[in-house]
Motif scaffolding. Structure first.
Motif, PDB file in Angstrom:
ATOM      1  N   SER A 121      31.626  18.428  31.459  1.00 31.19           N
ATOM      2  CA  SER A 121      32.960  17.789  32.521  1.00 31.19           C
ATOM      3  C   SER A 121      32.295  17.979  33.913  1.00 31.19           C
ATOM      4  N   LEU A 122      32.846  17.006  34.792  1.00 31.40           N
ATOM      5  CA  LEU A 122      32.350  17.051  36.206  1.00 31.40           C
ATOM      6  C   LEU A 122      33.586  17.240  37.289  1.00 31.40           C
ATOM      7  N   SER A 123      34.681  17.528  36.528  1.00 32.10           N
ATOM      8  CA  SER A 123      35.762  17.364  37.277  1.00 32.10           C
ATOM      9  C   SER A 123      36.120  18.680  38.280  1.00 32.10           C
ATOM     10  N   ARG A 124      36.514  18.500  39.372  1.00 30.38           N
ATOM     11  CA  ARG A 124      36.997  19.536  40.135  1.00 30.38           C
ATOM     12  C   ARG A 124      37.745  18.991  41.241  1.00 30.38           C
ATOM     13  N   THR A 125      38.611  19.872  42.221  1.00 32.14           N
ATOM     14  CA  THR A 125      39.239  19.396  43.468  1.00 32.14           C
ATOM     15  C   THR A 125      38.548  19.067  44.335  1.00 32.14           C
ATOM     16  N   ASP A 126      38.991  17.829  45.110  1.00 31.38           N
ATOM     17  CA  ASP A 126      38.275  17.361  46.154  1.00 31.38           C
ATOM     18  C   ASP A 126      38.441  18.175  47.451  1.00 31.38           C
ATOM     19  N   THR A 127      39.216  19.160  47.394  1.00 27.39           N
ATOM     20  CA  THR A 127      39.600  19.850  48.605  1.00 27.39           C
ATOM     21  C   THR A 127      38.673  21.256  48.452  1.00 27.39           C
ATOM     22  N   GLU A 128      38.096  21.588  47.378  1.00 30.72           N
ATOM     23  CA  GLU A 128      37.160  22.532  47.266  1.00 30.72           C
ATOM     24  C   GLU A 128      35.908  22.657  48.070  1.00 30.72           C
ATOM     25  N   PRO A 129      35.734  23.685  48.710  1.00 31.05           N
ATOM     26  CA  PRO A 129      34.308  23.591  49.462  1.00 31.05           C
ATOM     27  C   PRO A 129      33.040  23.241  48.531  1.00 31.05           C
ATOM     28  N   GLN A 130      32.048  22.383  48.940  1.00 24.88           N
ATOM     29  CA  GLN A 130      30.882  22.206  48.152  1.00 24.88           C
ATOM     30  C   GLN A 130      29.941  22.453  49.018  1.00 24.88           C
ATOM     31  N   LEU A 131      28.494  22.596  48.284  1.00 26.79           N
ATOM     32  CA  LEU A 131      27.393  22.686  49.012  1.00 26.79           C
ATOM     33  C   LEU A 131      26.989  21.640  49.855  1.00 26.79           C
ATOM     34  N   TYR A 132      26.269  21.676  50.687  1.00 26.99           N
ATOM     35  CA  TYR A 132      25.938  20.956  51.831  1.00 26.99           C
ATOM     36  C   TYR A 132      24.308  20.528  51.814  1.00 26.99           C
ATOM     37  N   ARG A 133      24.165  19.286  51.780  1.00 25.70           N
ATOM     38  CA  ARG A 133      22.607  18.827  51.576  1.00 25.70           C
ATOM     39  C   ARG A 133      22.094  18.846  53.029  1.00 25.70           C
ATOM     40  N   GLY A 134      21.600  19.898  53.470  1.00 25.97           N
ATOM     41  CA  GLY A 134      21.175  19.773  54.801  1.00 25.97           C
ATOM     42  C   GLY A 134      19.620  20.090  54.964  1.00 25.97           C
ATOM     43  N   LEU A 135      18.740  20.199  53.673  1.00 32.42           N
ATOM     44  CA  LEU A 135      17.420  20.579  53.499  1.00 32.42           C
ATOM     45  C   LEU A 135      16.483  19.468  53.552  1.00 32.42           C
ATOM     46  N   THR A 136      15.527  19.371  54.579  1.00 28.87           N
ATOM     47  CA  THR A 136      14.709  18.131  54.409  1.00 28.87           C
ATOM     48  C   THR A 136      13.532  18.344  53.649  1.00 28.87           C
ATOM     49  N   LEU A 137      12.432  17.336  53.747  1.00 30.01           N
ATOM     50  CA  LEU A 137      11.341  17.408  53.112  1.00 30.01           C
ATOM     51  C   LEU A 137      10.400  18.581  53.455  1.00 30.01           C
ATOM     52  N   ALA A 138      10.371  18.783  54.831  1.00 30.45           N
ATOM     53  CA  ALA A 138       9.624  19.930  55.334  1.00 30.45           C
ATOM     54  C   ALA A 138      10.230  21.034  54.857  1.00 30.45           C
ATOM     55  N   HIS A 139      11.441  21.469  54.786  1.00 32.34           N
ATOM     56  CA  HIS A 139      12.054  22.617  54.367  1.00 32.34           C
ATOM     57  C   HIS A 139      11.650  22.725  53.035  1.00 32.34           C
ATOM     58  N   THR A 140      11.678  21.687  51.906  1.00 34.12           N
ATOM     59  CA  THR A 140      11.336  21.996  50.736  1.00 34.12           C
ATOM     60  C   THR A 140       9.771  22.412  50.425  1.00 34.12           C
ATOM     61  N   ILE A 141       9.073  21.875  51.270  1.00 33.54           N
ATOM     62  CA  ILE A 141       7.610  21.927  51.227  1.00 33.54           C
ATOM     63  C   ILE A 141       7.551  23.563  51.784  1.00 33.54           C
ATOM     64  N   SER A 142       8.034  23.920  52.747  1.00 30.60           N
ATOM     65  CA  SER A 142       8.158  25.463  53.335  1.00 30.60           C
ATOM     66  C   SER A 142       8.627  26.397  52.231  1.00 30.60           C
ATOM     67  N   LEU A 143       9.615  25.947  51.487  1.00 31.35           N
ATOM     68  CA  LEU A 143      10.258  26.795  50.309  1.00 31.35           C
ATOM     69  C   LEU A 143       9.104  27.049  49.456  1.00 31.35           C
ATOM     70  N   VAL A 144       8.338  25.978  49.102  1.00 31.01           N
ATOM     71  CA  VAL A 144       7.473  26.202  47.955  1.00 31.01           C
ATOM     72  C   VAL A 144       6.533  26.949  48.408  1.00 31.01           C
ATOM     73  N   VAL A 145       5.704  26.878  49.572  1.00 29.05           N
ATOM     74  CA  VAL A 145       4.565  27.563  50.268  1.00 29.05           C
ATOM     75  C   VAL A 145       5.139  28.775  50.473  1.00 29.05           C
ATOM     76  N   GLY A 146       6.297  29.011  51.119  1.00 26.04           N
ATOM     77  CA  GLY A 146       6.775  30.469  51.722  1.00 26.04           C
ATOM     78  C   GLY A 146       7.084  31.292  50.461  1.00 26.04           C
ATOM     79  N   ALA A 147       7.857  30.699  49.244  1.00 26.53           N
ATOM     80  CA  ALA A 147       8.080  31.483  48.213  1.00 26.53           C
ATOM     81  C   ALA A 147       7.012  32.027  47.407  1.00 26.53           C
ATOM     82  N   VAL A 148       5.874  31.022  47.192  1.00 26.97           N
ATOM     83  CA  VAL A 148       4.580  31.333  46.550  1.00 26.97           C
ATOM     84  C   VAL A 148       3.740  32.282  47.307  1.00 26.97           C
TER      85      VAL A 148
END
Length: 480
Positions: free
Chosen positions: A2-29
């Protein structure tokens, strides 16, 4: 599900760019392994060429895993990463046990280890070696010394600081990660460039096999050396955990994994080549390790060949920056696993709540930080994380097999990215990972037993949450 949930509930925000994802991989490793592990690997296999082969093959193995995860991340771009893949492929039981292992020791143990490493490396630059309390005790079959002083206090402070920072909007954590990654890569570039172009006494003759050393010490020893290298490659699996906060995830998650891991493999192989180029093999063997606790790290010795007495200080500074970047990336990504579990009502509900102000799982980040802080001052985190490396590779193999399971279960679902050389690469990864698990059981039975025990300890909690959920309303469903 099930994917149901209330529309008023706070959700995650898609704010990470490609540069952020690359830096997360390199930085975490890239943490501390690239500066230290060559020594223990050399002690194990006895040859520069075998050490470099171990780094290269461990990198290719990690890349094979990352290529598989790229397909899974593009197919299921939700918060939780491996937990989500196991859930969809094999159901709640394996997914919960993975998430349990990650929360209890995988994430918190890594955070604790990185925080203590940060304080230890900073102590090489600043006078922060005061010990306020000390106690000797026995655990895991070893005699251990518990200490609390300025280094431990600093480790706690950096966990608290970065956890608080990541309670802000995810874009802030991503920007911090990007700049820390740029700084650490620049620092490594200075070390490697200085060694290759300005090292006094650097020569390719240092790469020859030392006289009197056997050219091959067996697969068991080589596997142990690879395991040491794989510890340094740990972290490539973390970025997909924040897929629910990545912009255009079906494109940026696989690109971030592939580009990030390609950079890491190149950096690791070139850096370790430079150490053996700069130093005689005997100097590598006697660098900082369990056998030579008071010696300089191999990277510091190599840097001294062109920076003289300032080499150790500069490497310590790069250590500090590198560890800080890995720590921030781990805190940012790892809190999303218990969040995803809670969203499926397989963990405590508070972990699944998102802040209305910052749109991140604040409670999950805070509890993760508290647990990591306790481990950081326990004095046993090194022993515990050794056990978790073994447990983690069990799940790496299992998660990778889910690419086969999901192609059967979801044959008509569009896949924005498909694993290169399928099914060869995933199969090779699973086989080698299984061999490494078997080799660890054979060579390190205590750590293996504790790792299996940690996984099994989650079973009663899993049955509790499953029974509790059956008595209540349907789950809110995973976050998209």
């Amino acid at each position: 599900m099930s994917l149901s949930r209330t529309d008023t509930e706070p959700q995650l925000y898609r704010g990470l760019t490609l540069a952020h994802t690359i830096s997360l991989v390199v930085g975490a490793v890239i943490g501390t392994g690239v500066f230290l592990k060559a020594t223990v690997m050399a002690q194990t296999v006895g040859s520069p060429s075998l050490v470099l082969w171990a780094w290269a093959l461990a990198g290719l193995l990690s890349m094979a895993g990352a290529l598989t995860y790229a397909e899974l991340g593009a197919l299921l771009p939700r918060a939780g990463g491996e937990y989500v893949y196991l859930l969809e492929a094999y159901g709640e039981g394996p997914a919960f046990l993975y998430g349990w292992m990650r929360f209890v020791m995988g994430s918190a143990g890594s955070i604790a280890s990185l925080a203590v490493g940060f304080a230890t490396f900073l102590a090489a630059i600043m006078p922060i070696n005061h010990v306020w309390a000390e106690y000797t005790y026995h655990a895991f079959g070893q005699t251990l010394v518990w200490r609390f002083g300025t280094q431990q206090a600093l480790a706690l402070a950096v966990i608290i600081l970065l956890s608080a920072l990541n309670c802000g909007r995810v874009v802030l954590g991503g920007q911090v990660q990007l700049w820390l990654t740029i700084l650490k890569v620049a620092g490594i570039a200075v070390i490697v460039g200085g060694i290759l172009f300005f090292s006094k006494g650097g020569t390719v003759a240092n790469l020859a096999r030392p006289l009197g050393v056997r050219p091959w010490t067996g697969f068991a020893a080589f596997g142990t050396a690879m395991l040491a290298a794989l510890w340094a490659y740990e972290g490539w699996n973390q970025m997909p955990m924040v897929a629910g906060e990545v912009q255009h995830p079906t494109r940026n998650v696989p690109r971030g994994l592939i580009i990030g891991m390609a950079l890491v493999v190149v950096i690791y192989c070139v850096a370790n080549f430079s150490y053996f180029y700069a130093l005689p093999f005997s100097e590598v063997l006697t660098s900082n390790s369990t056998t030579y606790r008071d010696a300089l790290p191999v990277a510091a010795k190599a840097a001294q060949t062109f920076l003289a007495r300032y080499g150790a200080t500069f490497v310590s500074l790069v250590f500090v920056i590198s560890t800080l970047g890995a720590l921030n990336g781990t805190i940012l990504s790892s809190a999303r696993v218990p969040y995803a579990m809670a969203r499926d009502r397989l963990f405590f509900a508070a972990f699944g709540r998102v802040s209305g102000a910052t749109h991140v799982p604040v409670f999950s980040i805070v509890l993760q930080g508290i647990w990591a802080s306790l481990l950081a001052i326990s004095g046993t985190y090194d022993q515990l994380t050794d056990c978790v490396v073994f447990a983690s590779w069990i799940f790496y193999a299992l998660v990778t097999t889910s690419v086969f399971a999901l192609r059967r279960k979801m044959p008509h679902v569009e896949r924005p990215y498909k694993t290169l050389a399928y099914p060869f690469l995933p199969l090779v990864f699973v086989l080698v990972a299984s061999w490494l698990v078997w080799n660890t059981i054979h060579t390190r039975p205590l750590e293996s037993s504790v790792g299996l025990g940690l996984i099994a300890a989650g079973l009663p909690l899993y049955f509790y949450f499953r029974k509790s959920r059956a008595r209540t309303a349907p789950p809110a469903g995973p976050n998209r």
